[in-house]
Design an enzyme around this catalytic site. Structure first.
Site, PDB file in Angstrom:
ATOM      1  N   LYS A 193       4.201  -0.735  11.904  1.00  0.00           N
ATOM      2  CA  LYS A 193       3.814  -1.215  10.581  1.00  0.00           C
ATOM      3  C   LYS A 193       2.452  -0.561  10.584  1.00  0.00           C
ATOM      4  CE  LYS A 193       5.100  -3.289   6.845  1.00  0.00           C
ATOM      5  NZ  LYS A 193       6.600  -3.267   6.695  1.00  0.00           N
ATOM      6  N   ASP A 241       4.841  -0.382   1.319  1.00  0.00           N
ATOM      7  CA  ASP A 241       4.821  -1.608   1.508  1.00  0.00           C
ATOM      8  C   ASP A 241       4.019  -2.207   0.210  1.00  0.00           C
ATOM      9  OD1 ASP A 241       6.079  -3.956   3.579  1.00  0.00           O
ATOM     10  OD2 ASP A 241       3.913  -4.615   2.877  1.00  0.00           O
TER      11      ASP A 241
HETATM   12  P1  NDP Z   1       4.319  -4.494  -4.096  1.00  0.00           P
HETATM   13  O1  NDP Z   1       3.177  -4.315  -3.902  1.00  0.00           O
HETATM   14  O2  NDP Z   1       5.047  -3.684  -5.107  1.00  0.00           O
HETATM   15  O3  NDP Z   1       4.613  -5.903  -4.772  1.00  0.00           O
HETATM   16  C1  NDP Z   1       3.919  -6.957  -4.357  1.00  0.00           C
HETATM   17  C2  NDP Z   1       4.153  -8.312  -5.008  1.00  0.00           C
HETATM   18  O4  NDP Z   1       3.937  -9.333  -4.338  1.00  0.00           O
HETATM   19  C3  NDP Z   1       3.137  -8.369  -6.212  1.00  0.00           C
HETATM   20  O5  NDP Z   1       3.617  -8.832  -7.354  1.00  0.00           O
HETATM   21  C4  NDP Z   1       2.108  -9.047  -5.789  1.00  0.00           C
HETATM   22  O6  NDP Z   1       1.162  -9.693  -6.845  1.00  0.00           O
HETATM   23  C5  NDP Z   1       2.861 -10.075  -4.857  1.00  0.00           C
HETATM   24  N1  NDP Z   1       1.707 -10.246  -4.057  1.00  0.00           N
HETATM   25  C6  NDP Z   1       1.154  -9.901  -2.913  1.00  0.00           C
HETATM   26  N2  NDP Z   1       0.571 -10.625  -2.145  1.00  0.00           N
HETATM   27  C7  NDP Z   1       0.412 -11.751  -2.458  1.00  0.00           C
HETATM   28  C8  NDP Z   1      -0.039 -13.089  -2.203  1.00  0.00           C
HETATM   29  N3  NDP Z   1      -0.744 -13.193  -1.317  1.00  0.00           N
HETATM   30  N4  NDP Z   1       0.422 -14.218  -2.720  1.00  0.00           N
HETATM   31  C9  NDP Z   1       1.106 -14.123  -3.984  1.00  0.00           C
HETATM   32  N5  NDP Z   1       1.740 -12.925  -4.379  1.00  0.00           N
HETATM   33  C10 NDP Z   1       1.402 -11.786  -3.819  1.00  0.00           C
HETATM   34  O7  NDP Z   1       5.072  -4.749  -2.942  1.00  0.00           O
HETATM   35  P2  NDP Z   1       6.498  -4.647  -2.281  1.00  0.00           P
HETATM   36  O8  NDP Z   1       7.462  -5.244  -3.546  1.00  0.00           O
HETATM   37  O9  NDP Z   1       6.935  -3.548  -1.759  1.00  0.00           O
HETATM   38  O10 NDP Z   1       6.727  -5.716  -1.158  1.00  0.00           O
HETATM   39  C11 NDP Z   1       6.956  -7.227  -1.588  1.00  0.00           C
HETATM   40  C12 NDP Z   1       7.528  -7.772  -0.077  1.00  0.00           C
HETATM   41  O11 NDP Z   1       8.650  -7.242   0.389  1.00  0.00           O
HETATM   42  C13 NDP Z   1       6.638  -7.622   1.168  1.00  0.00           C
HETATM   43  O12 NDP Z   1       6.718  -8.746   1.822  1.00  0.00           O
HETATM   44  C14 NDP Z   1       6.788  -6.455   1.806  1.00  0.00           C
HETATM   45  O13 NDP Z   1       6.560  -6.457   3.196  1.00  0.00           O
HETATM   46  C15 NDP Z   1       8.432  -6.722   1.576  1.00  0.00           C
HETATM   47  N6  NDP Z   1       9.207  -5.470   1.902  1.00  0.00           N
HETATM   48  C16 NDP Z   1       9.073  -4.405   0.993  1.00  0.00           C
HETATM   49  C17 NDP Z   1       9.957  -3.146   1.254  1.00  0.00           C
HETATM   50  C18 NDP Z   1       9.795  -1.941   0.353  1.00  0.00           C
HETATM   51  O14 NDP Z   1      10.568  -1.003   0.354  1.00  0.00           O
HETATM   52  N7  NDP Z   1       8.906  -2.052  -0.408  1.00  0.00           N
HETATM   53  C19 NDP Z   1      10.964  -3.068   1.907  1.00  0.00           C
HETATM   54  C20 NDP Z   1      11.374  -4.613   2.838  1.00  0.00           C
HETATM   55  C21 NDP Z   1      10.384  -5.585   2.537  1.00  0.00           C
HETATM   56  P3  NDP Z   1      -0.302  -9.127  -6.847  1.00  0.00           P
HETATM   57  O15 NDP Z   1      -0.193  -7.936  -7.857  1.00  0.00           O
HETATM   58  O16 NDP Z   1      -1.102 -10.459  -7.576  1.00  0.00           O
HETATM   59  O17 NDP Z   1      -0.883  -8.991  -5.454  1.00  0.00           O
HETATM   60  O1  2IT Z   2       9.408  -3.848   5.284  1.00  0.00           O
HETATM   61  C1  2IT Z   2       9.863  -2.885   5.401  1.00  0.00           C
HETATM   62  O2  2IT Z   2      10.997  -2.755   5.582  1.00  0.00           O
HETATM   63  C2  2IT Z   2       9.276  -1.729   4.265  1.00  0.00           C
HETATM   64  N1  2IT Z   2       8.228  -1.859   4.060  1.00  0.00           N
HETATM   65  C3  2IT Z   2      10.024  -0.300   4.572  1.00  0.00           C
HETATM   66  C4  2IT Z   2       9.766   0.328   5.584  1.00  0.00           C
HETATM   67  C5  2IT Z   2      10.180   1.840   5.644  1.00  0.00           C
HETATM   68  O3  2IT Z   2      10.099   2.620   6.467  1.00  0.00           O
HETATM   69  O4  2IT Z   2      11.093   2.069   4.578  1.00  0.00           O
END
Ligand code: NDP
Ligand code: 2IT
Length: 451
Positions: free
Chosen positions: A130, A170
């Site tokens: 990460k 992420d």
């Molecule tokens: P984005 O940046 O696209 O979206 C994040 C969302 O979560 C936003 O709505 C944001 O709101 C909110 N958020 C972030 N930090 C906080 C906080 N401290 N408190 C409340 N809300 C918060 O990220 P992703 O959708 O990509 O990621 C979301 C989750 O999924 C994370 O835990 C990430 O690790 C996980 N994930 C992502 C993957 C991917 O492929 N993208 C794969 C697997 C897991 P705001 O705009 O206010 O910050």
């Molecule tokens: O938490 C996760 O699995 C991700 N943010 C995606 C990682 C990736 O390499 O696609």
């Protein structure tokens, strides 16, 4: 829990805390895995003698670096960059990059640790990593984000490569940031390779990568629900977050016949009693991905909905909850509300969104509950498929990728059932996912000797 297991866990954890002070998220992630796998260590003494767990919690490499850049007003800004290369036993390091002001070593290590087991579960050959920065993209211009990404990559590029370490997105890192990062990587290294995933479709990206995490969450939830003869059809779904994962989890749940009534960001949540539809989903995509606005604007656009500032959505009555925002966003109070309101299934889209106390309440009430490392693995799985397509210089259709994503989520669910079914028939998905991932990585480490 046997006396041996209990003693082993408490001894291990006090050693870990002393050696890694001030890293609460990392401690939390390790304790959860350790609690699941300690019985395996007792059953297979060669893993204990091989100090497998001690090795797994020590990252193979941690890189911390300065990221200097200039903002639009000409002022110099300094951020901190990270890449935690946790484990390469089963493949090149793989995992996302997070840009968020909360990023620190603890958060990077917890995410890299989780990623190691998640990637093992996908059935694809990927190690765990990460990275990220405490850079806050909120309110920055495109030009500022580009300059930051270029500076970040100028250092990171010497530590990554298609056979070494393959970053992706992420929180705070989506298509725009991957574009800037890839452009700089290509320029510095003079190579067009699959070193980053989540690339634009026209320049090496896989179809369905943007959708993969959220869709995968719903495919996994479908399998969980099916164990109790249930489905998404006619269910009320609460989603937290409004970013990449939340958007596509919400869209897929809606397309599977559910009513999705909430979305959120760090300022509050919206409740729409009529539920999301395709038109509203298109609006959310425009609002969040193009205009980069706040979720409260949804309530202004759709007056039947209500905005709750400063609150999380867990008090809204639902059948299914999909936490898709961030770590520790669902606490004991929220979990109790879900249970009291008759929720039957909590499927994590975010990484570690549920606190240990909340997990105890949810599992204690025998709800279906899956940890992110199982149910959000669809994102990294399609990243793995993007790497394959880049290596063979091929492009698969959305149907081909979707079929593989379905197969992978089904395989992960089966692994959870295999290793997580308890004596009373309750499936402990935490235990199942941790044990299956651990045994694969541990076996590979033992095969490769003391490295
Ligand atoms: P984005 O940046 O696209 O979206 C994040 C969302 O979560 C936003 O709505 C944001 O709101 C909110 N958020 C972030 N930090 C906080 C906080 N401290 N408190 C409340 N809300 C918060 O990220 P992703 O959708 O990509 O990621 C979301 C989750 O999924 C994370 O835990 C990430 O690790 C996980 N994930 C992502 C993957 C991917 O492929 N993208 C794969 C697997 C897991 P705001 O705009 O206010 O910050
Ligand atoms: O938490 C996760 O699995 C991700 N943010 C995606 C990682 C990736 O390499 O696609």
């Amino acid at each position: 829990m046997s006396r041996f297991t209990e003693k082993y866990i408490s001894g291990f954890m006090s050693g870990l805390q002393a050696r890694n002070p001030g890293e609460p998220e990392f401690h939390q992630a390790v304790k959860e895995v350790l609690t699941s796998v300690a019985p395996c260590l007792e059953a297979y003494p060669y893993l204990l003698d091989g100090k497998i767990m001690e090795r797994m919690v020590e990252p193979e490499r941690v890189i911390i670096f300065r990221v200097p850049w200039m903002d639009d007003s000409g002022e110099i800004q300094i951020n901190r960059g990270f890449r935690v290369q946790m484990n390469s036993a089963i493949g090149p390091y793989k995992g996302g990059i997070r840009f968020h002001p909360s990023v620190n070593l603890s958060i990077m290590k917890f995410l890299a640790f989780e990623q190691t087991f998640k990637n093992a579960l996908t059935t694809l050959p990927m190690g765990g990593a990460k990275g990220g920065s405490d850079f806050n993209p909120r309110g920055k211009s495109d030009a500022e984000v580009m300059r930051f990404c270029q500076s970040f990559m100028t250092e990171l590029q010497r530590h990554i490569g298609q056979d070494t370490d393959v970053p992706a997105g992420d929180i705070g890192v989506g298509g725009r940031e991957i574009g800037y990062l890839f452009g700089q990587y290509k320029r510095l290294r003079d190579e067009f390779s699959g070193t980053l995933t989540g690339k634009g479709f026209a320049w090496g990206g896989s179809s369905l990568r943007p959708e993969a995490t959220g869709f995968g969450v719903c495919y996994f939830a479908q399998q969980m629900l099916a164990t109790r003869g249930e489905s998404f059809e006619g269910k009320t779904v609460v989603v937290s977050g409004a970013g990449n994962v939340a958007q596509y989890a919400a869209a897929k749940a809606m397309r599977l016949g559910a009513k999705v009534v909430t979305l959120s960001d760090s300022d509050g949540f919206i409740f729409d009693p009529d539920g999301l539809d395709e038109e509203k989903f298109a609006y959310v995509q425009q609002l969040k991905n193009v205009a980069r606005g706040r979720i409260k604007e949804y309530a202004a656009k759709y007056p039947a909905s209500t905005y709750y500032p400063g609150e999380r959505p867990w008090g809204i009555k639902c059948d299914i909850a999909l936490p898709c925002a961030t770590q520790n966003e669902l606490d004991a109070e929220g979990a109790q509300k879900l249970v009291d309101n008759g929720c039957i299934c909590v499927t994590e889209g975010a990484n570690m969104p549920t606190t240990p106390e909340a997990i105890a309440i949810i599992q204690g009430a025998k709800l279906l509950y899956s940890p992110g490392k199982a149910s959000n693995a669809g994102g990294v799985a399609v990243s793995g498929l993007e790497m394959t397509q880049n290596s063979i210089r091929q492009k698969w259709t959305p149907e081909e990728v979707d079929a593989q994503l379905h197969r992978i989520m089904t395989d992960i669910h089966e692994a959870c059932i295999k290793y997580g079914t308890e004596e009373d028939g309750y499936v402990n998905y935490v235990k199942g996912a941790n044990t299956a991932g651990f045994l694969k990585v541990a076996g590979a480490m033992m095969d490769q000797g003391l490295v």
